[in-house]
Scaffold this active site. Structure first.
Site, short mmCIF file in Angstrom:
data_model
loop_
_atom_site.label_atom_id
_atom_site.label_comp_id
_atom_site.label_asym_id
_atom_site.label_seq_id
_atom_site.Cartn_x
_atom_site.Cartn_y
_atom_site.Cartn_z
N GLY A 46 131.65 143.24 -11.49
CA GLY A 46 130.54 142.88 -12.36
C GLY A 46 129.36 143.76 -12.04
CD GLN A 51 124.10 144.78 -9.41
OE1 GLN A 51 124.82 144.34 -10.31
NE2 GLN A 51 124.55 144.95 -8.17
CB CYS A 92 126.04 142.23 -3.74
SG CYS A 92 124.88 142.72 -5.03
CG LEU A 93 128.81 147.13 -6.67
CD1 LEU A 93 128.91 147.70 -8.08
CD2 LEU A 93 129.79 147.82 -5.73
CG HIS A 134 127.24 138.06 -7.76
ND1 HIS A 134 127.41 138.06 -6.40
CD2 HIS A 134 126.65 139.25 -8.06
CE1 HIS A 134 126.93 139.19 -5.90
NE2 HIS A 134 126.47 139.93 -6.88
CD GLU A 135 127.39 140.91 -11.52
OE1 GLU A 135 126.28 141.50 -11.53
OE2 GLU A 135 128.23 141.09 -10.63
CG HIS A 138 122.39 140.99 -9.62
ND1 HIS A 138 121.74 141.47 -8.51
CD2 HIS A 138 123.71 141.04 -9.33
CE1 HIS A 138 122.64 141.80 -7.59
NE2 HIS A 138 123.84 141.55 -8.06
ZN ZN Z 1 125.54 141.77 -6.95
#
Ligand code: ZN
Length: 163
Positions: A46, A51, A92-93, A134-135, A138
């Site tokens: 995702g 991000q 998480c990226l 999660h997304e 963000h």
């Molecule tokens: Zn993340």
């Protein structure tokens, strides 16, 4: 294919609330394809627009991590969450090297637009529900480290800064 740079904590864009996409802006969302390419390139399931430095309410998800199965949600909103929750480890990226257990609703109902502004209503459970939650976090400036208790957060950030 264009890859976008994924911002990492503590970039301030990641902790800011993203703004709604207007109907007019739908015409200028070509970067969403780049978000999808970037998500797969980074082995993510995702990615949220903040991000990649775009503070707009847009997420792409691919819980099966399979190209072609990705979904795009514009202005997504969780309208119902199950009382039943589950704890699982997430990464998480934007927080490379960090993983931690996060408690999330097991099922959610989502309302959003597609890329053309048509209304979508979908339900998710288990891992897919986790990815979507999660997304959406963000979009609200919330990161994994905001979902754990204070001591755990300090420990995670301590190890993060030593990376
Ligand atoms: Zn993340």
């Amino acid at each position: 294919m264009a890859l976008l740079k994924v911002l990492e904590y503590p970039n301030p864009i990641l902790t800011k609330k993203a703004s709604l996409v207007s109907k007019n802006e739908l015409k200028s969302l070509r970067f969403v394809q780049d978000m999808i390419d970037t998500m797969y390139h980074e082995d993510g399931v995702g990615l949220a627009a903040p991000q990649v430095a775009i503070s707009k309410r847009i997420i792409v998800v691919s819980p099966d991590a399979q190209r072609g199965k990705e979904r795009i949600y514009i202005n997504p909103e969780i309208v119902e969450s199950s009382k039943e929750e589950e704890i699982a480890v997430e990464g998480c990226l934007s927080l490379p090297g960090i993983s931690c257990e996060v408690r999330r609703a097991k099922k959610i109902k989502l309302r959003s637009w597609d890329l053309n502004g048509a209304e979508l209503a979908e339900e998710f459970e288990n891992f897919s529900a986790r990815v979507v939650q999660h997304e959406i976090d963000h979009l609200n400036g919330i990161l994994l480290i905001d979902r754990v208790d204070f001591n755990r957060r300090q420990a995670l950030l301590g190890s993060y800064r030593r990376l």
